[in-house]
Design an enzyme around this catalytic site. Structure first.
Site, mmCIF file in Angstrom:
data_model
loop_
_atom_site.group_PDB
_atom_site.id
_atom_site.type_symbol
_atom_site.label_atom_id
_atom_site.label_comp_id
_atom_site.label_asym_id
_atom_site.label_seq_id
_atom_site.Cartn_x
_atom_site.Cartn_y
_atom_site.Cartn_z
ATOM 1 N N ASP A 1 0.723 -1.205 0.213
ATOM 2 C CA ASP A 1 0.177 0.051 -0.011
ATOM 3 C C ASP A 1 1.060 1.104 -0.101
ATOM 4 O O ASP A 1 1.567 1.488 1.032
ATOM 5 C CB ASP A 1 -0.955 0.036 1.313
ATOM 6 C CG ASP A 1 -1.845 1.213 1.375
ATOM 7 O OD1 ASP A 1 -1.592 2.344 0.778
ATOM 8 O OD2 ASP A 1 -2.882 0.921 1.886
ATOM 9 N N HIS A 2 1.046 1.767 -1.170
ATOM 10 C CA HIS A 2 2.228 2.899 -1.243
ATOM 11 C C HIS A 2 2.078 3.948 -0.378
ATOM 12 O O HIS A 2 2.938 4.618 -0.025
ATOM 13 C CB HIS A 2 2.362 3.251 -2.622
ATOM 14 C CG HIS A 2 1.237 4.232 -3.281
ATOM 15 N ND1 HIS A 2 0.131 3.669 -3.758
ATOM 16 C CD2 HIS A 2 1.498 5.694 -3.263
ATOM 17 C CE1 HIS A 2 -0.432 4.955 -4.207
ATOM 18 N NE2 HIS A 2 0.172 6.099 -4.138
ATOM 19 N N HIS B 1 -5.495 3.049 1.363
ATOM 20 C CA HIS B 1 -4.986 3.986 1.798
ATOM 21 C C HIS B 1 -5.506 4.796 2.847
ATOM 22 O O HIS B 1 -4.877 4.923 4.059
ATOM 23 C CB HIS B 1 -4.774 5.069 0.640
ATOM 24 C CG HIS B 1 -4.051 4.316 -0.605
ATOM 25 N ND1 HIS B 1 -3.210 3.499 -0.507
ATOM 26 C CD2 HIS B 1 -4.317 4.860 -1.986
ATOM 27 C CE1 HIS B 1 -2.890 3.052 -1.909
ATOM 28 N NE2 HIS B 1 -3.618 4.029 -2.603
HETATM 29 O O1 LIG Z 1 -3.494 3.699 -5.611
HETATM 30 C C1 LIG Z 1 -4.081 4.830 -6.074
HETATM 31 O O2 LIG Z 1 -3.278 5.851 -5.707
HETATM 32 C C2 LIG Z 1 -3.380 7.059 -6.575
HETATM 33 C C3 LIG Z 1 -3.100 8.107 -5.881
HETATM 34 O O3 LIG Z 1 -1.834 8.160 -5.292
HETATM 35 P P1 LIG Z 1 -1.042 9.345 -4.768
HETATM 36 O O4 LIG Z 1 0.468 9.003 -4.291
HETATM 37 O O5 LIG Z 1 -0.753 10.243 -6.142
HETATM 38 O O6 LIG Z 1 -1.806 10.277 -3.967
HETATM 39 C C4 LIG Z 1 -4.625 7.145 -7.319
HETATM 40 O O7 LIG Z 1 -4.618 8.045 -8.235
HETATM 41 C C5 LIG Z 1 -5.128 5.937 -7.949
HETATM 42 O O8 LIG Z 1 -6.532 5.886 -8.598
HETATM 43 C C6 LIG Z 1 -5.124 4.779 -6.972
HETATM 44 O O9 LIG Z 1 -5.081 3.304 -7.521
#
Ligand SMILES: O=C1O[C@H](COP(=O)(O)O)[C@@H](O)[C@H](O)[C@H]1O
Ligand SMILES: NC(=O)C1=CN([C@@H]2O[C@H](COP(=O)(O)OP(=O)(O)OC[C@H]3O[C@@H](n4cnc5c(N)ncnc54)[C@H](OP(=O)(O)O)[C@@H]3O)[C@@H](O)[C@H]2O)C=CC1
Length: 506
Positions: free
Chosen positions: A187-188, A250
């Site tokens: 989960d980045h 997230h």
């Molecule tokens: O996991 C995801 O995250 C992105 C948003 O990531 P961020 O690091 O740019 O805040 C989101 O745009 C995407 O839909 C989703 O799959």
């Protein structure tokens, strides 16, 4: 406990299934490159990109160079560094559904290990659509590409399943094949510097923890707003929506870090146990009550920063009558001693007015008004804001005396700004990929966390699957549907983006 520097990565072969894809180009290769630049990569390193596209090593490297130039935090690679790095980059044409590809991969890996004179750690990154996960994993096992006697690991991208049942089956399949400590569910958001800092802020200070409970905190808000639409990810997004794409992973993970009890140690299992406790304590919303707790939206066309943008149904022409939500706001309660009756509001949306992710901890108003009303017009409750991105800071709002002869009050802020740090923040994927190479699962999701997170959302999923919402219901460039304002206003609360005029202490 060893630091990352002490651990130093061992000879590693990284295999990226989906090496020709978007994630690989934008996030994974830039992360590997920056880890290489910063000296974290082992001397014996090989990265294999896999995909069906026909290309040789050189064209693969050129494609990745372009990706790095556009997306890496370190900008266009310096020729000398690039020359060194690209020696590690290989392309292997491969089809996930074809067993021949796994045999070829094994040959390739074994030849390299023979050349190195040792067995390497093998790290498999499954940067492919979820439907391929099972096929890849079963083949990795049957071709002995993964061996539990060695430090072989598998990174699984989100979405992890589609709902609770599918996540349980996926976990079952993975655990049949591999040890839990070989499985890295990514989960980045957990790799973001500002998100990791929540733990340091809460548990390396004495100042805030005594206040961090229902006695002092009025409500909590977590917003992850994006100004982008779904772009060319319509095929995936149409079957996902904001609930599955963002809240299940997230936002609930951020909530866990805000609400968890203090861990006894900084060990992976201890941190994960404390986080899963939060998910278990989140009150399940009865299906017939969902409309009182959760709001969904879908964007219509509109304007963002002076640019006209399409509505969701035009941007994603796979379904002109789509009922997929691009916005979700939910009110949760956490049933435990610390948080009983404190509302926690989560919201996320695409095509919102601005890209901004923040956490707001709203403290209670002062219990008694000491100052005459005429002098306390500006009296506002304390608020702690943790800005995750793009602004990265922590702000504490408190009251001070306005300079002058009168005792008038003024709202002031103390700010910790990351710009003042001497080191550039690593990208989330850098942190997470390094941790995976080192075998540290702290910032990755354990099977029960994922399942519990799906469980929290399951009645909302069921209620929303029935459709029936009058979409589109918010204009691109706004802050989402009006109902989201009502959701929070009912309790005299407000989203902090709209606070300017109303932010007075009751
Ligand atoms: O996991 C995801 O995250 C992105 C948003 O990531 P961020 O690091 O740019 O805040 C989101 O745009 C995407 O839909 C989703 O799959
Ligand atoms: N992109 C993003 O920002 C994010 C993506 N993710 C997740 O990461 C994963 C990958 O996403 P993304 O990179 O965007 O997807 P893309 O569609 O851009 O890439 C898919 C990759 O899969 C490969 N592929 C497809 N079919 C096969 C096959 N039969 N055999 C071998 N390779 C195949 C493609 O290679 P080729 O065409 O050459 O065969 C390509 O490299 C998904 O699970 C997604 O949900 C998660 C968070 C954010």
């Amino acid at each position: 406990m060893k630091t990352k520097t002490e651990k130093k990565t061992e000879p590693t072969i990284i295999i990226v299934f989906g090496g020709t894809g978007d994630l690989s180009k934008r996030k994974l290769i830039p992360a590997f490159y920056n880890l290489f630049l910063d000296g974290w990569m082992p001397d014996k390193l090989a990265i294999y990109g896999l995909g069906r596209s026909e290309m040789d090593n050189e064209s693969f490297q050129i494609k990745l160079f372009d990706g790095l130039s556009e997306f890496s935090r370190s900008g266009v690679p310096e020729p000398e560094s690039w020359e060194k790095f690209k020696k590690n980059l290989n392309y292997l044409p491969s089809n996930i559904n074809d067993q021949k590809s796994y045999k070829e991969l094994l040959n390739e890996i074994e030849e390299l290990e023979e050349e190195w004179g040792q067995r390497a750690n093998r790290l498999y990154y499954l940067s492919v659509a979820p439907k391929f996960i099972e096929t890849v994993c079963r083949n990795l096992k049957s071709f002995k590409l993964v061996d539990d006697q060695n430090k072989d690991r598998i990174i699984i991208e989100k979405p992890f399943g589609y709902d609770k049942d599918s996540a349980i089956s996926l976990n079952k399949m993975l655990q049949e094949l591999f040890d839990e400590d070989q499985i890295f569910r990514i989960d980045h958001y957990l790799g973001k510097e500002t998100v990791q800092n929540i733990l340091a802020f809460r548990f390396a200070n004495t100042l805030f923890e005594p206040l961090w409970n229902r006695n002092y905190i009025d409500y909590i808000q977590i917003t992850v707003a994006e100004d982008v639409g779904i772009g060319d990810r319509g095929g995936y997004y149409e079957g996902a929506g904001a609930l599955r794409d963002m809240i299940q992973n997230h936002l609930l993970q951020i909530l866990c870090m805000i609400a968890m009890e203090p861990p006894v140690t900084f060990e992976a299992e201890e941190i994960r146990n404390r986080k899963v406790d939060v998910l278990k304590a989140i009150r399940r919303i009865p299906i017939e009550e969902v409309h009182n707790y959760a709001v969904r939206g879908q964007y219509a066309s509109g304007w963002i920063k002076g640019k006209e943008v399409l509505g969701y149904r035009d941007e994603n022409d796979t379904n002109r009558h789509s009922q997929t939500e691009t916005f979700a706001a939910i009110k949760f309660y956490i049933d435990n001693w610390r948080w009983q009756d404190v509302p926690v509001y989560l919201r996320t949306g695409k095509r919102m007015q601005e890209k901004t992710s923040s956490i707001n901890i709203q403290f209670r108003p002062v219990p008694h008004m000491t100052f005459p009303t005429s002098h306390s017009d500006n009296l506002t409750p304390n608020r702690l804001t943790i800005n995750i991105q793009p602004h990265m800071d922590i702000k504490l709002r408190f009251m001070t005396k306005k300079t002058g002869l009168e005792m008038n009050l003024n709202s002031s802020e103390m700010i910790f700004n990351y710009d003042s740090c001497s080191t550039q923040s690593p990208e989330a994927y850098e942190t997470l990929l390094l941790d995976a190479m080192l075998g540290d699962t702290t910032l990755f999701m354990r099977s029960d966390q994922v399942e519990e997170a799906w469980d929290v959302l399951s009645t909302i999923q069921q209620a929303w699957e029935k459709g029936g919402e009058d979409f589109p219901n918010y204009v691109a460039g706004s802050w989402g549907p009006e109902k989201a304002e009502a959701l929070i206003a009912r309790q005299g609360h407000f989203w902090t983006m709209d606070i300017k005029k109303n932010d007075k202490q009751k």
